[in-house]
Design an enzyme around this catalytic site. Structure first.
Site, PDB file in Angstrom:
ATOM      1  N   HIS A 208      -0.282  -9.649   1.419  1.00 45.79           N
ATOM      2  CA  HIS A 208       0.549  -8.546   0.932  1.00 45.79           C
ATOM      3  C   HIS A 208      -0.190  -7.255   1.240  1.00 45.79           C
ATOM      4  O   HIS A 208      -1.321  -7.064   0.798  1.00 45.79           O
ATOM      5  CB  HIS A 208       0.804  -8.653  -0.576  1.00 45.79           C
ATOM      6  CG  HIS A 208       1.698  -7.552  -1.075  1.00 45.79           C
ATOM      7  ND1 HIS A 208       3.065  -7.691  -1.150  1.00 45.79           N
ATOM      8  CD2 HIS A 208       1.423  -6.278  -1.463  1.00 45.79           C
ATOM      9  CE1 HIS A 208       3.591  -6.546  -1.571  1.00 45.79           C
ATOM     10  NE2 HIS A 208       2.614  -5.676  -1.776  1.00 45.79           N
ATOM     11  N   CYS A 209       0.444  -6.380   2.010  1.00 50.38           N
ATOM     12  CA  CYS A 209      -0.240  -5.155   2.459  1.00 50.38           C
ATOM     13  C   CYS A 209       0.211  -3.948   1.640  1.00 50.38           C
ATOM     14  O   CYS A 209       1.368  -3.525   1.757  1.00 50.38           O
ATOM     15  CB  CYS A 209       0.037  -4.905   3.943  1.00 50.38           C
ATOM     16  SG  CYS A 209      -0.801  -3.402   4.534  1.00 50.38           S
ATOM     17  N   PRO A 210      -0.687  -3.392   0.817  1.00 45.62           N
ATOM     18  CA  PRO A 210      -0.301  -2.214   0.024  1.00 45.62           C
ATOM     19  C   PRO A 210      -0.024  -0.992   0.885  1.00 45.62           C
ATOM     20  O   PRO A 210       0.719  -0.106   0.484  1.00 45.62           O
ATOM     21  CB  PRO A 210      -1.517  -1.990  -0.887  1.00 45.62           C
ATOM     22  CG  PRO A 210      -2.663  -2.658  -0.209  1.00 45.62           C
ATOM     23  CD  PRO A 210      -2.080  -3.802   0.547  1.00 45.62           C
TER      24      PRO A 210
ATOM     25  N   GLY B 133       3.473  -1.466   1.717  1.00 46.59           N
ATOM     26  CA  GLY B 133       4.302  -1.776   0.551  1.00 46.59           C
ATOM     27  C   GLY B 133       5.163  -3.003   0.738  1.00 46.59           C
ATOM     28  O   GLY B 133       6.281  -3.078   0.226  1.00 46.59           O
ATOM     29  N   ASN B 134       4.662  -3.994   1.485  1.00 48.18           N
ATOM     30  CA  ASN B 134       5.455  -5.192   1.760  1.00 48.18           C
ATOM     31  C   ASN B 134       4.517  -6.347   2.103  1.00 48.18           C
ATOM     32  O   ASN B 134       3.342  -6.128   2.411  1.00 48.18           O
ATOM     33  CB  ASN B 134       6.400  -4.924   2.945  1.00 48.18           C
ATOM     34  CG  ASN B 134       7.546  -5.917   3.031  1.00 48.18           C
ATOM     35  OD1 ASN B 134       7.685  -6.801   2.179  1.00 48.18           O
ATOM     36  ND2 ASN B 134       8.374  -5.778   4.051  1.00 48.18           N
TER      37      ASN B 134
END
Length: 593
Positions: free
Chosen positions: A427-429, A432-433
């Site tokens: 999950h890549c902050p 945001g996805n």
């Protein structure tokens, strides 16, 4: 020794032999004339003893000899299915259901099997019974639903989470006390379930027969954690007529906007203050202190740490916005004000524009496209549960109790997004996805064009200093050069520092990703958790992956490189692959086995 051991069984009565699963002894006694319907002195039948001890072969045998599948017996006047359910024997529950047992029958305490499974926390049995048609809101004789029993008795996320996924009625009250599930969770001090119920919009103001709300019960118990959480939930619903500031604090959408917007203002203020034509660093220092205090206030008042990705996403967007704004302004200044630009238009400005468009496209696709969410209808979910239960594979390694789906190979449930993602990477902050099978290629494109953009910015800063700042690096040395460029244009120096920060993490991330994709043929999640997955051979120094087919083939398959038909990438729908092998001999690629 073994013969003596076997001889020992010859003296056993049929009840003991059934309990211990001695099939031969049981058959011997039945063939000799024992009636399988005959209960013992406690009014318990052989089928009950076989069910509670999970003796499937004996259950089949006794039913073939005329045992009544729904015979009531024992102190609680229960059926064999009740006994198997209490013990959590899913395979026995499945077997008895095949023989037509009725799971809706109630025992001496007024409970049906789905209520017992919820009480004792047997999540897989709850799932199976609901999938087989039991009403998720079924009330027992006391008007208790499975959700109420789970809230009262089971201090873990499941089966409550599973019941909520089945769209259970959260705010029903029981027959006698009119307590909702939230009341029961508070009575039991079940903090895990209270959090789940509040997230599912349970009514915090529901009153029981005495007129008590869950908050009243929490206050009676003097439990600070419960009181705080229930009060916060009330305020979030707009009760207690809060002040305007409190209403803003409770507005999730507003909080998200604040988290996204703050980095834009802060990054601009840092550069703006540095660029001010004020000689006193004391005044500038006080202004920075004011910015820091304002950020602390916003953080305390509005930042919501349940929205993990909003802040990093805001920082990323803000940095890119100000870098591009500055870069564009610099370009226009060079082209229109200086007449002949010091940077050639065709070889620098056009590629910069193309790179910017490519970056925004890949970022947009990484941010907003489906990363590979595994979807299923209510009917498909129930069908999956029944199939897995009846093949003896309804366990959490291949079944997601939140999404109620069979997990495809390489998928993972993302705790941040609360959904299962096919070929999950991480999950890549910053976008945001999740990054998964649906957007991993766009994510790699985003990293590549972002790195190009950062290099462009660094090059632009150095070009600007060379033309507009009077410096002599060779003569003055590094530290003096640093102060000269910082004082020449503090805003440009601030953008340079931002660019260097982003360059470091982007360069490291793109190298790690390329190494995993090309050299290992695995995802970030698989690399971190390889020991959990049976299909990887892990040693102290290496991970052997069945998805690794050599550097060249890995890259062709991942990026789907066709090169005018010269290459034939193997494309796989990872949302439907459960067991995979790669047929290298025929070159036909992945096959479902």
């Amino acid at each position: 020794s073994r013969k003596n051991h076997v001889d020992d069984y010859s003296t056993w009565d049929i009840v003991k032999a059934t309990q211990y699963g001695i099939f031969e002894r049981c058959r011997e006694l039945v063939e000799a004339g024992f009636d399988v319907r005959q209960p013992d002195k406690e009014n318990v039948t052989l089928l009950h003893w076989a069910a509670i001890n999970n003796r499937i072969d004996l259950v089949k045998y006794y039913i073939s000899k005329g045992a009544i599948v729904d015979q009531l017996g024992g102190d609680l006047n229960s059926t064999p299915l009740h006994w198997a359910t209490r013990q959590g024997h899913l395979s026995m529950v499945v077997q008895l259901m095949k023989y037509g047992t009725d799971p809706s029958l109630i025992d001496g305490e007024g409970c049906s099997c789905v209520h017992l499974a919820a009480q004792f926390g047997h999540t897989s049995i709850v799932a199976y019974l609901i999938a087989k048609g039991q009403d998720v809101d079924m009330m027992d004789q006391n008007g208790m639903t499975p959700l109420m029993w789970a809230a009262y008795r089971t201090h873990s996320v499941d089966p409550t989470r599973l019941l909520l996924t089945f769209n259970v009625s959260v705010n029903l009250g029981d027959k006698y006390h009119k307590n909702t599930a939230l009341h029961w969770a508070v009575l039991a001090g079940n903090t895990t379930v209270i959090s789940l119920l509040l997230d599912a919009n349970a009514n915090v103001d529901a009153q029981n027969i005495k007129g008590e709300t869950p908050l009243d019960l929490a206050k009676q118990r003097k439990n600070v954690w419960m009181i705080n959480h229930l009060q916060e939930a009330r305020q979030a619903k707009g009760y207690d007529s809060p002040s305007y500031l409190k209403r803003l604090k409770m507005d999730k959408e507003f909080r998200q906007k604040v988290m996204l917007g703050t980095p834009f203002v802060v990054i601009w203020l840092v550069g703006f203050i540095a660029d001010l034509d004020i000689d006193s660093w004391l005044i500038k220092g006080l202004m920075y202190a004011g910015v820091w205090i304002a950020v602390q206030f916003l953080s305390k008042a509005f930042f919501d740490h349940s929205m993990h990705s909003a802040l990093p996403l805001g920082i990323y967007l803000a940095t890119k916005f100000w870098i591009i704004k500055k870069k564009t302004k610099q370009h226009f200044f060079n082209i229109f004000l200086n007449g002949a630009a010091h940077l050639p238009f065709a070889t620098v400005h056009v590629p910069f524009l193309i790179n910017s468009l490519a970056l925004f496209y890949n970022f947009g696709k990484s941010w907003k496209s489906d990363p590979g969410i595994i979807k299923a209808s209510e009917e498909q979910k129930k069908k999956t549960i029944v199939e897995l239960a009846e093949t003896g594979s309804l366990d959490l390694s291949i079944f997601c109790s939140t999404c109620l789906i069979r997990k495809p190979i390489r998928s993972k449930h993302c705790a941040v997004c609360n959904r299962c993602i096919a070929k999950f990477d991480h999950h890549c902050p910053w976008v945001g996805n999740c990054v998964g099978s649906g957007n991993h290629r766009y994510f790699m494109g985003y990293l590549f064009f972002l790195l190009c953009m950062i290099c462009w910015m660094i090059y632009g800063c150095i070009s600007y200093w060379r033309i507009h700042c009077t410096t002599n690096y060779a003569k003055d040395g590094f530290w003096l050069y640093l102060t000269q460029i910082a004082s020449c244009s503090p805003w440009m120096f601030w953008m340079f520092l931002n660019s260097m920060f982003h360059f470091m993490w982007v360069a490291v991330l793109i190298m790690c990703q390329l190494y995993q994709i090309a050299a290992l043929g695995i995802t970030t999640n698989e690399r971190m958790n390889a020991r959990r997955y049976k299909h990887f051979k892990v040693t102290a120094t290496s991970i052997e992956s069945p998805f690794n087919h050599g550097c060249f083939r890995n890259l062709i398959d991942f990026f789907e490189i066709r090169c005018c038909g010269l290459f034939r990438p193997v494309t796989v729908d990872w949302t439907t692959q459960y067991t995979i092998e790669y047929d290298q001999t025929s070159g036909s690629g992945y096959q479902l086995v």
